[in-house]
Write a protein that holds these residues in place. Sequence first.
Motif, PDB file in Angstrom:
ATOM      1  N   ARG A 122      10.475   2.221  34.545  1.00 27.09           N
ATOM      2  CA  ARG A 122      10.719   2.228  35.987  1.00 27.09           C
ATOM      3  C   ARG A 122      11.698   1.115  36.329  1.00 27.09           C
ATOM      4  NH1 ARG A 122       6.383   4.861  38.828  1.00 27.09           N
ATOM      5  NH2 ARG A 122       4.564   5.248  37.488  1.00 27.09           N
ATOM      6  N   ALA A 123      12.487   1.348  37.367  1.00 29.67           N
ATOM      7  CA  ALA A 123      13.384   0.312  37.862  1.00 29.67           C
ATOM      8  C   ALA A 123      13.660   0.566  39.333  1.00 29.67           C
ATOM      9  CB  ALA A 123      14.689   0.301  37.077  1.00 29.67           C
ATOM     10  N   PHE A 124      13.707  -0.505  40.105  1.00 30.70           N
ATOM     11  CA  PHE A 124      14.060  -0.402  41.516  1.00 30.70           C
ATOM     12  C   PHE A 124      15.504  -0.860  41.676  1.00 30.70           C
ATOM     13  CE2 PHE A 124       9.469  -0.521  41.697  1.00 30.70           C
ATOM     14  CZ  PHE A 124       9.170   0.387  42.704  1.00 30.70           C
ATOM     15  N   VAL A 125      16.301  -0.015  42.305  1.00 23.98           N
ATOM     16  CA  VAL A 125      17.722  -0.326  42.461  1.00 23.98           C
ATOM     17  C   VAL A 125      18.119  -0.148  43.927  1.00 23.98           C
ATOM     18  CG1 VAL A 125      18.233   0.374  40.100  1.00 23.98           C
ATOM     19  CG2 VAL A 125      18.463   2.035  41.939  1.00 23.98           C
ATOM     20  N   PRO A 126      19.051  -0.960  44.405  1.00 27.35           N
ATOM     21  CA  PRO A 126      19.516  -0.821  45.795  1.00 27.35           C
ATOM     22  C   PRO A 126      20.191   0.525  46.021  1.00 27.35           C
ATOM     23  CG  PRO A 126      20.242  -2.906  44.818  1.00 27.35           C
ATOM     24  CD  PRO A 126      19.717  -2.064  43.702  1.00 27.35           C
ATOM     25  N   PHE A 127      20.083   1.008  47.237  1.00 25.28           N
ATOM     26  CA  PHE A 127      20.797   2.230  47.588  1.00 25.28           C
ATOM     27  C   PHE A 127      22.291   2.046  47.376  1.00 25.28           C
ATOM     28  CE2 PHE A 127      17.779   4.346  50.903  1.00 25.28           C
ATOM     29  CZ  PHE A 127      16.906   4.646  49.877  1.00 25.28           C
ATOM     30  N   GLY A 128      22.906   3.067  46.821  1.00 31.36           N
ATOM     31  CA  GLY A 128      24.353   3.118  46.756  1.00 31.36           C
ATOM     32  C   GLY A 128      24.902   3.777  48.012  1.00 31.36           C
ATOM     33  N   PRO A 129      26.204   4.034  48.038  1.00 28.17           N
ATOM     34  CA  PRO A 129      26.822   4.607  49.240  1.00 28.17           C
ATOM     35  C   PRO A 129      26.238   5.955  49.655  1.00 28.17           C
ATOM     36  CG  PRO A 129      28.494   3.734  47.748  1.00 28.17           C
ATOM     37  CD  PRO A 129      27.195   3.680  47.004  1.00 28.17           C
ATOM     38  N   VAL A 130      25.891   6.813  48.676  1.00 28.57           N
ATOM     39  CA  VAL A 130      25.415   8.155  49.021  1.00 28.57           C
ATOM     40  C   VAL A 130      24.070   8.086  49.734  1.00 28.57           C
ATOM     41  CG1 VAL A 130      24.684  10.388  48.104  1.00 28.57           C
ATOM     42  CG2 VAL A 130      26.699   9.260  47.151  1.00 28.57           C
ATOM     43  N   LEU A 131      23.102   7.404  49.132  1.00 25.52           N
ATOM     44  CA  LEU A 131      21.784   7.314  49.755  1.00 25.52           C
ATOM     45  C   LEU A 131      21.833   6.506  51.053  1.00 25.52           C
ATOM     46  CD1 LEU A 131      19.371   6.891  46.712  1.00 25.52           C
ATOM     47  CD2 LEU A 131      19.606   8.861  48.216  1.00 25.52           C
ATOM     48  N   SER A 132      22.652   5.472  51.091  1.00 23.98           N
ATOM     49  CA  SER A 132      22.777   4.692  52.329  1.00 23.98           C
ATOM     50  C   SER A 132      23.259   5.576  53.475  1.00 23.98           C
ATOM     51  CB  SER A 132      23.746   3.524  52.121  1.00 23.98           C
ATOM     52  OG  SER A 132      23.218   2.589  51.205  1.00 23.98           O
ATOM     53  N   SER A 133      24.193   6.475  53.180  1.00 28.24           N
ATOM     54  CA  SER A 133      24.725   7.348  54.227  1.00 28.24           C
ATOM     55  C   SER A 133      23.703   8.392  54.674  1.00 28.24           C
ATOM     56  CB  SER A 133      25.996   8.041  53.722  1.00 28.24           C
ATOM     57  OG  SER A 133      25.693   9.005  52.722  1.00 28.24           O
ATOM     58  N   ARG A 134      22.682   8.624  53.849  1.00 29.55           N
ATOM     59  CA  ARG A 134      21.670   9.641  54.169  1.00 29.55           C
ATOM     60  C   ARG A 134      20.341   9.028  54.601  1.00 29.55           C
ATOM     61  NH1 ARG A 134      22.908  13.738  49.009  1.00 29.55           N
ATOM     62  NH2 ARG A 134      25.093  14.070  49.576  1.00 29.55           N
ATOM     63  N   ARG A 148      31.959  21.676  43.488  1.00 32.56           N
ATOM     64  CA  ARG A 148      33.052  20.824  43.034  1.00 32.56           C
ATOM     65  C   ARG A 148      32.579  19.386  42.905  1.00 32.56           C
ATOM     66  NH1 ARG A 148      38.352  22.727  46.575  1.00 32.56           N
ATOM     67  NH2 ARG A 148      38.405  24.911  45.874  1.00 32.56           N
ATOM     68  N   SER A 149      33.323  18.621  42.120  1.00 32.77           N
ATOM     69  CA  SER A 149      33.059  17.194  41.979  1.00 32.77           C
ATOM     70  C   SER A 149      33.530  16.491  43.260  1.00 32.77           C
ATOM     71  CB  SER A 149      33.823  16.651  40.770  1.00 32.77           C
ATOM     72  OG  SER A 149      33.488  17.370  39.610  1.00 32.77           O
ATOM     73  N   PRO A 150      33.013  15.289  43.549  1.00 30.99           N
ATOM     74  CA  PRO A 150      32.041  14.543  42.746  1.00 30.99           C
ATOM     75  C   PRO A 150      30.581  14.838  43.092  1.00 30.99           C
ATOM     76  CG  PRO A 150      32.855  13.164  44.510  1.00 30.99           C
ATOM     77  CD  PRO A 150      33.587  14.474  44.646  1.00 30.99           C
ATOM     78  N   GLU A 151      30.342  15.456  44.287  1.00 31.74           N
ATOM     79  CA  GLU A 151      28.961  15.661  44.724  1.00 31.74           C
ATOM     80  C   GLU A 151      28.156  16.493  43.730  1.00 31.74           C
ATOM     81  OE1 GLU A 151      31.602  16.224  46.564  1.00 31.74           O
ATOM     82  OE2 GLU A 151      31.490  14.760  48.202  1.00 31.74           O
ATOM     83  N   ARG A 152      28.853  17.330  42.981  1.00 25.62           N
ATOM     84  CA  ARG A 152      28.177  18.176  42.002  1.00 25.62           C
ATOM     85  C   ARG A 152      27.391  17.356  40.988  1.00 25.62           C
ATOM     86  NH1 ARG A 152      31.531  22.836  38.702  1.00 25.62           N
ATOM     87  NH2 ARG A 152      29.841  24.353  38.554  1.00 25.62           N
ATOM     88  N   ALA A 153      27.802  16.103  40.777  1.00 29.77           N
ATOM     89  CA  ALA A 153      27.157  15.255  39.776  1.00 29.77           C
ATOM     90  C   ALA A 153      25.841  14.669  40.266  1.00 29.77           C
ATOM     91  CB  ALA A 153      28.095  14.123  39.364  1.00 29.77           C
ATOM     92  N   TRP A 154      25.549  14.749  41.572  1.00 31.12           N
ATOM     93  CA  TRP A 154      24.292  14.136  42.030  1.00 31.12           C
ATOM     94  C   TRP A 154      23.496  14.993  43.030  1.00 31.12           C
ATOM     95  CZ3 TRP A 154      28.888  11.065  42.936  1.00 31.12           C
ATOM     96  CH2 TRP A 154      29.443  11.195  44.226  1.00 31.12           C
ATOM     97  N   ASP A 155      24.121  15.835  43.836  1.00 27.87           N
ATOM     98  CA  ASP A 155      23.364  16.583  44.839  1.00 27.87           C
ATOM     99  C   ASP A 155      22.501  17.654  44.186  1.00 27.87           C
ATOM    100  OD1 ASP A 155      24.331  15.122  46.909  1.00 27.87           O
ATOM    101  OD2 ASP A 155      25.575  16.699  47.788  1.00 27.87           O
ATOM    102  N   ALA A 156      21.251  17.780  44.677  1.00 28.97           N
ATOM    103  CA  ALA A 156      20.295  18.690  44.026  1.00 28.97           C
ATOM    104  C   ALA A 156      19.367  19.362  45.027  1.00 28.97           C
ATOM    105  CB  ALA A 156      19.486  17.930  42.987  1.00 28.97           C
ATOM    106  N   GLY A 157      19.915  19.771  46.167  1.00 27.36           N
ATOM    107  CA  GLY A 157      19.105  20.488  47.148  1.00 27.36           C
ATOM    108  C   GLY A 157      18.321  19.557  48.058  1.00 27.36           C
ATOM    109  N   PRO A 158      17.692  20.110  49.100  1.00 27.53           N
ATOM    110  CA  PRO A 158      16.987  19.280  50.089  1.00 27.53           C
ATOM    111  C   PRO A 158      15.874  18.405  49.530  1.00 27.53           C
ATOM    112  CG  PRO A 158      17.355  21.482  50.961  1.00 27.53           C
ATOM    113  CD  PRO A 158      17.758  21.527  49.511  1.00 27.53           C
TER     114      PRO A 158
END
Length: 223
Positions: free
Chosen positions: A183-195, A121-131
């Motif tokens: 290439r581009a370096f971008v700050p962590f968003g909420p998802v990566l920050s939480s992980r 289900r959304s929204p995680e379906r749009a970005w999660d891709a396994g371990p």
Amino acid sequence: MGMSGEIPLITPPGVYAPQQDTELLMHALARERVGPSTDVLDLGTGSGALALRAARLGARVTAVDIDWRAVLTTRLNALLARRRVIVRHGDLTAAVHGRTYDLVVSNPPYVPSPALRLPSRSPERAWDAGPDGRVFVNRVCDEAPAALRAGGVLLLVHSALCGTRPTLRRLARSGFEATVTDRAFVPFGPVLSSRRTWLRRQGLLTDENDDREELVVIRAWQS
């Protein structure tokens, strides 16, 4: 304002809104020879931002997403932009089986996730891709050759967290020559920050890169 240019994109909850990865891939798309004779396939279209950009360049565009909300959103955004985009519901290239294109673009889910099962289900379906974050990146690498005509090009964006070299190696095994073009370096968003803690335990983060990620666009063509 949406990144498609002329009017804001509608991005309802659960549909991936254009971000830095979308913008980076748009820059790469702008360098390709895209015109009225170009058939473009957008795999994992989300809001349709990339599909609409290709349509504005004059291409004949087909967009695919497995999420019905994304399919309907892309159709609506194309209607509002007055651009013709064929939108298919399906699982990557299975939605266009037997068809071939001059250019395939893809911004697939690529975020490493501690969950063993892929979200349905959304929204995680749009970005999660396994371990390792590579479930869909690997599939795009494997499926793109059958969807491309002779001389065709694949443009793929993902995070370096899930490995740039593995993508280049996998594309080589699929018969492609491939290189990183953007290439581009971008700050962590909420998802990566939480992980962050989990990512560090997985060996995907170091002290030098624990608050930002590198995005890469890979251009591949059949040799």
